[in-house]
Each structure stands twice: as C-alpha cells, then as structure tokens.
Design an enzyme around this catalytic site. Structure first.
Site, PDB file in Angstrom:
ATOM      1  N   GLY A  15      25.255  10.552  -1.960  1.00 19.98           N
ATOM      2  CA  GLY A  15      26.461  11.153  -2.518  1.00 19.98           C
ATOM      3  C   GLY A  15      27.121  10.191  -3.489  1.00 19.98           C
ATOM      4  O   GLY A  15      26.938   8.975  -3.399  1.00 19.98           O
ATOM      5  N   HIS A  40      33.018  11.558   3.643  1.00 16.22           N
ATOM      6  CA  HIS A  40      32.947  10.288   2.911  1.00 16.22           C
ATOM      7  C   HIS A  40      33.304  10.492   1.432  1.00 16.22           C
ATOM      8  O   HIS A  40      34.108   9.753   0.865  1.00 16.22           O
ATOM      9  CB  HIS A  40      31.533   9.711   3.058  1.00 16.22           C
ATOM     10  CG  HIS A  40      31.303   8.410   2.351  1.00 16.22           C
ATOM     11  ND1 HIS A  40      31.015   7.240   3.022  1.00 16.22           N
ATOM     12  CD2 HIS A  40      31.311   8.085   1.030  1.00 16.22           C
ATOM     13  CE1 HIS A  40      30.863   6.259   2.132  1.00 16.22           C
ATOM     14  NE2 HIS A  40      31.033   6.747   0.924  1.00 16.22           N
ATOM     15  N   GLU A  41      32.698  11.516   0.830  1.00 13.78           N
ATOM     16  CA  GLU A  41      32.898  11.727  -0.612  1.00 13.78           C
ATOM     17  C   GLU A  41      34.286  12.268  -0.939  1.00 13.78           C
ATOM     18  O   GLU A  41      34.899  11.853  -1.926  1.00 13.78           O
ATOM     19  CB  GLU A  41      31.818  12.654  -1.178  1.00 13.78           C
ATOM     20  CG  GLU A  41      30.386  12.136  -1.020  1.00 13.78           C
ATOM     21  CD  GLU A  41      30.165  10.724  -1.550  1.00 13.78           C
ATOM     22  OE1 GLU A  41      30.854  10.298  -2.487  1.00 13.78           O
ATOM     23  OE2 GLU A  41      29.301  10.022  -0.983  1.00 13.78           O
ATOM     24  N   CYS A  69      27.869   2.797   1.549  1.00 14.92           N
ATOM     25  CA  CYS A  69      28.450   3.339   0.318  1.00 14.92           C
ATOM     26  C   CYS A  69      27.873   2.587  -0.878  1.00 14.92           C
ATOM     27  O   CYS A  69      27.716   1.372  -0.817  1.00 14.92           O
ATOM     28  CB  CYS A  69      29.961   3.155   0.364  1.00 14.92           C
ATOM     29  SG  CYS A  69      30.814   3.714  -1.117  1.00 14.92           S
ATOM     30  N   LEU A  70      27.555   3.312  -1.938  1.00  9.60           N
ATOM     31  CA  LEU A  70      26.992   2.674  -3.139  1.00  9.60           C
ATOM     32  C   LEU A  70      27.967   1.670  -3.770  1.00  9.60           C
ATOM     33  O   LEU A  70      27.548   0.773  -4.491  1.00  9.60           O
ATOM     34  CB  LEU A  70      26.600   3.733  -4.179  1.00  9.60           C
ATOM     35  CG  LEU A  70      25.419   4.639  -3.810  1.00  9.60           C
ATOM     36  CD1 LEU A  70      25.214   5.715  -4.876  1.00  9.60           C
ATOM     37  CD2 LEU A  70      24.136   3.839  -3.619  1.00  9.60           C
ATOM     38  N   HIS A  79      36.731   9.499  -0.989  1.00  9.64           N
ATOM     39  CA  HIS A  79      36.734   8.729  -2.247  1.00  9.64           C
ATOM     40  C   HIS A  79      37.763   9.307  -3.224  1.00  9.64           C
ATOM     41  O   HIS A  79      38.400   8.573  -3.974  1.00  9.64           O
ATOM     42  CB  HIS A  79      35.357   8.796  -2.922  1.00  9.64           C
ATOM     43  CG  HIS A  79      34.416   7.690  -2.500  1.00  9.64           C
ATOM     44  ND1 HIS A  79      34.715   6.361  -2.639  1.00  9.64           N
ATOM     45  CD2 HIS A  79      33.168   7.740  -1.976  1.00  9.64           C
ATOM     46  CE1 HIS A  79      33.685   5.631  -2.210  1.00  9.64           C
ATOM     47  NE2 HIS A  79      32.737   6.447  -1.790  1.00  9.64           N
ATOM     48  N   GLN A 134      33.645   6.625  -8.580  1.00  9.75           N
ATOM     49  CA  GLN A 134      32.661   5.541  -8.482  1.00  9.75           C
ATOM     50  C   GLN A 134      31.964   5.253  -9.807  1.00  9.75           C
ATOM     51  O   GLN A 134      31.262   4.251  -9.936  1.00  9.75           O
ATOM     52  CB  GLN A 134      31.612   5.864  -7.415  1.00  9.75           C
ATOM     53  CG  GLN A 134      32.185   5.873  -5.999  1.00  9.75           C
ATOM     54  CD  GLN A 134      31.104   6.178  -4.978  1.00  9.75           C
ATOM     55  OE1 GLN A 134      30.783   7.336  -4.753  1.00  9.75           O
ATOM     56  NE2 GLN A 134      30.527   5.145  -4.396  1.00  9.75           N
TER      57      GLN A 134
HETATM   58 NI    NI Z   1      30.845   5.982  -0.977  1.00  4.43          NI
END
Ligand code: NI
Length: 155
Positions: free
Chosen positions: A46, A130-131, A88-89, A134, A51
C-alpha cells in the site's frame, strides 16, 4: 508513468493531514499511475499520496488480491481486533505489532469519482487502516499494541 521518491520518517510532511480530492482529472490519473508503479517497484502492499509528498486523500494498495485505488477513503465500521506485525515503506527496516480491527467497512471513490463500499478482514483490513491513517498524519508506530496484550498473546 514515473517512479516517485518515497518520503522517509523524519520528514514533517508525514504527520500532516491530507486534503480531500475534488478534481478527478488527468493530473489525478497521472499521480495514481505513478503511485502504482512506485508501490510495486518498492514491493509494498500500500502507498498513500503523502508518502510521495502529495497531501491529498489518495491511496493505492494490493494486499495480494488485486490492485485497488481509494480516493477520499473513509472507514465507516470497525469490529474485532487483530495483533499482527506491520511495516511501512516510509520506515524502512522497522516493524512492530499493531492493534487493529479484524474487520472494517470502508467507502471510497474511484479515479472517476464514483463511490464504492468495501468490506475487508485480516491483512486487507490492516492495510485499509494503515493507509487511511497516513492521510491523517498517523504512522503505525502510533498504533503499537500495548505490551500487556502481547504478553497475553504469547501465553
Ligand atoms: Ni505506511
């Protein structure tokens, strides 16, 4: 399509609240295509627009059951709970066990502005949470399961 740079933890933009998308135009479609390519190339499940440095309420994800785009997503129902490892990226190399609902219901628009309703459990529910977090400037490190719960799980 183009790869975009993924913003890493420490950048203050990650704690900012994203604004709703109002225009479903070519610019949005280009951003979505870039986010899709960026997510897959980073082996993520995701990615939120913040991000890649864009403060708009946009998410792309693929939790193993196909590619999905969520514009202006909103979780409308949560039930149950799950404790699972999450990463998380934007926080490379970091992971932690979070407390999330087991099942969520979510509504979101697609790239053309049409509303859809989604129901998800397990990994996908976690991914939705999670997304969308963000988009409100919240990282998984703020959702870590309380220590007492982890100890109980191990018994
Ligand atoms: Ni993330």
């Amino acid at each position: 399509m183009a790869l975009r740079n993924i913003v890493k933890v420490g950048d203050p933009i990650l704690s900012k609240k994203s604004r709703p998308v109002e225009k479903f135009d070519d610019r949005l479609h280009t951003l979505l295509d870039d986010m899709k390519q960026t997510m897959y190339s980073a082996n993520g499940v995701g990615l939120a627009a913040v991000q890649v440095g864009v403060l708009r309420r946009i998410v792309v994800l693929d939790c193993g059951d196909g590619y999905t785009e969520l514009i202006n997503p909103e979780i409308t129902e949560r039930s149950g709970q799950q404790l699972e490892e999450e990463g998380c990226l934007s926080l490379p190399g970091e992971s932690g066990v979070t407390l999330r609902p087991e099942t969520v219901k979510l509504k979101a628009q697609d790239r053309n502005g049409k509303w859809h309703v989604y129901t998800a459990d397990g990994l996908k529910a976690r991914c939705f949470c999670h997304e969308t977090d963000h988009l409100d400037g919240v990282l998984f490190t703020q959702r870590l399961a309380p220590k007492e719960m982890l100890e109980q799980e191990q018994k």
